[in-house]
Motif scaffolding. Sequence first.
Motif, PDB file in Angstrom:
ATOM      1  N   ALA A   7       0.822  -1.209   0.000  1.00  0.00           N
ATOM      2  CA  ALA A   7       0.000   0.000   0.000  1.00  0.00           C
ATOM      3  C   ALA A   7       0.855   1.257   0.000  1.00  0.00           C
ATOM      4  CB  ALA A   7      -0.934  -0.002   1.206  1.00  0.00           C
ATOM      5  N   GLN A   8       2.027   1.175   0.585  1.00  0.00           N
ATOM      6  CA  GLN A   8       2.918   2.333   0.597  1.00  0.00           C
ATOM      7  C   GLN A   8       3.338   2.745  -0.806  1.00  0.00           C
ATOM      8  OE1 GLN A   8       6.194   1.473   3.251  1.00  0.00           O
ATOM      9  NE2 GLN A   8       4.834   0.916   4.937  1.00  0.00           N
ATOM     10  N   ALA A   9       3.274   1.800  -1.749  1.00  0.00           N
ATOM     11  CA  ALA A   9       3.691   2.087  -3.121  1.00  0.00           C
ATOM     12  C   ALA A   9       2.757   3.065  -3.822  1.00  0.00           C
ATOM     13  CB  ALA A   9       3.776   0.790  -3.925  1.00  0.00           C
ATOM     14  N   PHE A  10       1.537   3.259  -3.291  1.00  0.00           N
ATOM     15  CA  PHE A  10       0.616   4.215  -3.896  1.00  0.00           C
ATOM     16  C   PHE A  10       1.079   5.662  -3.716  1.00  0.00           C
ATOM     17  CE2 PHE A  10      -2.634   0.779  -3.020  1.00  0.00           C
ATOM     18  CZ  PHE A  10      -2.853   0.465  -4.351  1.00  0.00           C
ATOM     19  N   ALA A  11       2.044   5.890  -2.840  1.00  0.00           N
ATOM     20  CA  ALA A  11       2.446   7.258  -2.501  1.00  0.00           C
ATOM     21  C   ALA A  11       2.842   8.078  -3.722  1.00  0.00           C
ATOM     22  CB  ALA A  11       3.596   7.233  -1.486  1.00  0.00           C
ATOM     23  N   VAL A  13       1.972   7.513  -7.074  1.00  0.00           N
ATOM     24  CA  VAL A  13       1.244   7.258  -8.323  1.00  0.00           C
ATOM     25  C   VAL A  13      -0.130   7.921  -8.337  1.00  0.00           C
ATOM     26  CG1 VAL A  13       2.481   5.131  -8.848  1.00  0.00           C
ATOM     27  CG2 VAL A  13       0.383   5.035  -7.471  1.00  0.00           C
ATOM     28  N   ALA A  14      -0.286   9.034  -7.650  1.00  0.00           N
ATOM     29  CA  ALA A  14      -1.595   9.677  -7.561  1.00  0.00           C
ATOM     30  C   ALA A  14      -2.154  10.026  -8.936  1.00  0.00           C
ATOM     31  CB  ALA A  14      -1.510  10.930  -6.693  1.00  0.00           C
ATOM     32  N   ASP A  15      -1.321  10.562  -9.822  1.00  0.00           N
ATOM     33  CA  ASP A  15      -1.814  10.957 -11.145  1.00  0.00           C
ATOM     34  C   ASP A  15      -2.242   9.746 -11.966  1.00  0.00           C
ATOM     35  OD1 ASP A  15      -1.430  13.621 -10.555  1.00  0.00           O
ATOM     36  OD2 ASP A  15       0.510  13.751 -11.566  1.00  0.00           O
ATOM     37  N   ASP A  16      -1.440   8.682 -11.917  1.00  0.00           N
ATOM     38  CA  ASP A  16      -1.809   7.462 -12.640  1.00  0.00           C
ATOM     39  C   ASP A  16      -3.084   6.866 -12.063  1.00  0.00           C
ATOM     40  OD1 ASP A  16       0.315   7.343 -14.511  1.00  0.00           O
ATOM     41  OD2 ASP A  16       1.660   6.549 -12.983  1.00  0.00           O
ATOM     42  N   TYR A  17      -3.215   6.880 -10.742  1.00  0.00           N
ATOM     43  CA  TYR A  17      -4.398   6.340 -10.087  1.00  0.00           C
ATOM     44  C   TYR A  17      -5.650   7.088 -10.538  1.00  0.00           C
ATOM     45  CZ  TYR A  17      -6.988   4.018  -6.329  1.00  0.00           C
ATOM     46  OH  TYR A  17      -7.861   3.248  -5.625  1.00  0.00           O
ATOM     47  N   GLU A  18      -5.564   8.410 -10.518  1.00  0.00           N
ATOM     48  CA  GLU A  18      -6.711   9.217 -10.922  1.00  0.00           C
ATOM     49  C   GLU A  18      -7.012   9.047 -12.405  1.00  0.00           C
ATOM     50  OE1 GLU A  18      -9.959  11.470 -10.817  1.00  0.00           O
ATOM     51  OE2 GLU A  18      -8.842  10.840  -9.047  1.00  0.00           O
ATOM     52  N   ARG A  19      -5.995   8.935 -13.211  1.00  0.00           N
ATOM     53  CA  ARG A  19      -6.164   8.821 -14.663  1.00  0.00           C
ATOM     54  C   ARG A  19      -6.714   7.457 -15.065  1.00  0.00           C
ATOM     55  NH1 ARG A  19      -6.870   8.400 -19.448  1.00  0.00           N
ATOM     56  NH2 ARG A  19      -5.554   9.082 -21.181  1.00  0.00           N
ATOM     57  N   GLY A  20      -6.251   6.407 -14.400  1.00  0.00           N
ATOM     58  CA  GLY A  20      -6.536   5.078 -14.900  1.00  0.00           C
ATOM     59  C   GLY A  20      -7.614   4.293 -14.196  1.00  0.00           C
ATOM     60  N   VAL A 203      -2.685   2.104 -19.652  1.00  0.00           N
ATOM     61  CA  VAL A 203      -1.316   2.042 -19.137  1.00  0.00           C
ATOM     62  C   VAL A 203      -1.254   2.693 -17.756  1.00  0.00           C
ATOM     63  CG1 VAL A 203       1.069   2.811 -19.503  1.00  0.00           C
ATOM     64  CG2 VAL A 203      -0.285   1.960 -21.439  1.00  0.00           C
ATOM     65  N   ALA A 204      -1.973   3.803 -17.579  1.00  0.00           N
ATOM     66  CA  ALA A 204      -1.988   4.470 -16.270  1.00  0.00           C
ATOM     67  C   ALA A 204      -2.581   3.556 -15.204  1.00  0.00           C
ATOM     68  CB  ALA A 204      -2.777   5.774 -16.351  1.00  0.00           C
ATOM     69  N   ALA A 205      -3.623   2.813 -15.541  1.00  0.00           N
ATOM     70  CA  ALA A 205      -4.228   1.893 -14.583  1.00  0.00           C
ATOM     71  C   ALA A 205      -3.221   0.839 -14.139  1.00  0.00           C
ATOM     72  CB  ALA A 205      -5.462   1.228 -15.188  1.00  0.00           C
ATOM     73  N   ILE A 206      -2.443   0.335 -15.083  1.00  0.00           N
ATOM     74  CA  ILE A 206      -1.413  -0.647 -14.743  1.00  0.00           C
ATOM     75  C   ILE A 206      -0.337  -0.007 -13.879  1.00  0.00           C
ATOM     76  CG2 ILE A 206       0.387  -2.133 -15.703  1.00  0.00           C
ATOM     77  CD1 ILE A 206      -1.508  -2.359 -18.208  1.00  0.00           C
ATOM     78  N   ALA A 207       0.067   1.207 -14.243  1.00  0.00           N
ATOM     79  CA  ALA A 207       1.091   1.913 -13.470  1.00  0.00           C
ATOM     80  C   ALA A 207       0.656   2.160 -12.035  1.00  0.00           C
ATOM     81  CB  ALA A 207       1.426   3.245 -14.149  1.00  0.00           C
ATOM     82  N   SER A 208      -0.672   2.275 -11.811  1.00  0.00           N
ATOM     83  CA  SER A 208      -1.180   2.570 -10.476  1.00  0.00           C
ATOM     84  C   SER A 208      -1.327   1.327  -9.607  1.00  0.00           C
ATOM     85  CB  SER A 208      -2.546   3.258 -10.582  1.00  0.00           C
ATOM     86  OG  SER A 208      -3.580   2.338 -10.896  1.00  0.00           O
ATOM     87  N   PHE A 211       1.576  -3.472  -6.869  1.00  0.00           N
ATOM     88  CA  PHE A 211       2.754  -4.307  -7.090  1.00  0.00           C
ATOM     89  C   PHE A 211       3.582  -3.829  -8.272  1.00  0.00           C
ATOM     90  CE2 PHE A 211      -0.911  -6.324  -9.072  1.00  0.00           C
ATOM     91  CZ  PHE A 211      -0.475  -6.648 -10.345  1.00  0.00           C
ATOM     92  N   VAL A 212       2.962  -3.094  -9.197  1.00  0.00           N
ATOM     93  CA  VAL A 212       3.725  -2.470 -10.284  1.00  0.00           C
ATOM     94  C   VAL A 212       4.455  -1.239  -9.748  1.00  0.00           C
ATOM     95  CG1 VAL A 212       3.560  -1.325 -12.526  1.00  0.00           C
ATOM     96  CG2 VAL A 212       2.188  -3.372 -12.051  1.00  0.00           C
ATOM     97  N   SER A 213       3.754  -0.429  -8.955  1.00  0.00           N
ATOM     98  CA  SER A 213       4.365   0.760  -8.362  1.00  0.00           C
ATOM     99  C   SER A 213       5.558   0.396  -7.486  1.00  0.00           C
ATOM    100  CB  SER A 213       3.345   1.519  -7.507  1.00  0.00           C
ATOM    101  OG  SER A 213       2.183   1.818  -8.239  1.00  0.00           O
ATOM    102  N   ALA A 214       5.510  -0.791  -6.864  1.00  0.00           N
ATOM    103  CA  ALA A 214       6.559  -1.197  -5.931  1.00  0.00           C
ATOM    104  C   ALA A 214       7.799  -1.757  -6.615  1.00  0.00           C
ATOM    105  CB  ALA A 214       6.000  -2.238  -4.962  1.00  0.00           C
ATOM    106  N   LEU A 215       7.718  -2.003  -7.919  1.00  0.00           N
ATOM    107  CA  LEU A 215       8.878  -2.533  -8.629  1.00  0.00           C
ATOM    108  C   LEU A 215      10.017  -1.507  -8.672  1.00  0.00           C
ATOM    109  CD1 LEU A 215       7.137  -4.179 -11.732  1.00  0.00           C
ATOM    110  CD2 LEU A 215       8.246  -5.388  -9.837  1.00  0.00           C
TER     111      LEU A 215
END
Length: 253
Positions: A7-11, A13-20, A203-208, A211-215
């Motif tokens: 969950a910390q990985a969301f820190a 990716v706010a723009d990707d989260y909102e976009r995707g 792509v933004a949805a995947i980026a958000s 487990f992708v953000s944490a890579l």
Amino acid sequence: MELHPLAQAFAGVADDYERGRPGYSAEAVDAIRMGLMLDAGARIADVGAGTGKLTRALSAAGFDVVAIEPLAGLRKRLQAMQPGIVALEGTAEAMPLEDASVDVVASADAFHWFDAERAVPELARVIRPGGGLALLWNQPAEGRTAPPAWQTELDELLVSVRPEHPAFSGDQGRGAVSASPEFETMHYAEVRSVHEADRDGLVAAIASMSFVSALPQAERAALLTQAGAIFDRAGVTKVEAPLRTTIWTSRRR
């Protein structure tokens, strides 16, 4: 504040989260309203609010909403999208609210991140007696036909890097609600909708994804490039994805 490591990985990716990420439909909000028999203007705490996807839908329906989100980047994006919403730093295990101060606690695509054994008593603390709890998840809906080849290829790519994840195991923490003497039996509802997304939104949805953000940065970039290539080879420019929103409600005793 203690957060699940993923969950910390969301820190960041706010723009990707909102976009995707898909939002929550008026029908999903109506299911909460009917499931808990809410009056107009009921006060709802949206816990784990992220960028405010559910927050905005609840506010648009006329509810008095306070958002609680532990990650500053997501809170900032939420407030940029809807400046009139109060957004507080906090977690489900330690909410910055007074006892019995809200009619409902809602949580959308977030409850599986909580330490349910600690969170459930805290949720009960802030809900007035007779109030309610609403837990929502957006999930792909099964289509009538086989998924396209590009979807299968994409799923295989994501599964190859996905670690153990609480959203894909067990009951996503709901057992702690069912076992709590503070809450009545949980009731289930489901609504269907369609999420429209273009290639960059996919792509933004995947980026958000957590487990992708944490890579590591290079691995994340390579995976997103691979995902984009899958869309491009298949000529995907826009999709209309069937969506299933599951809604679990329970009354506070």
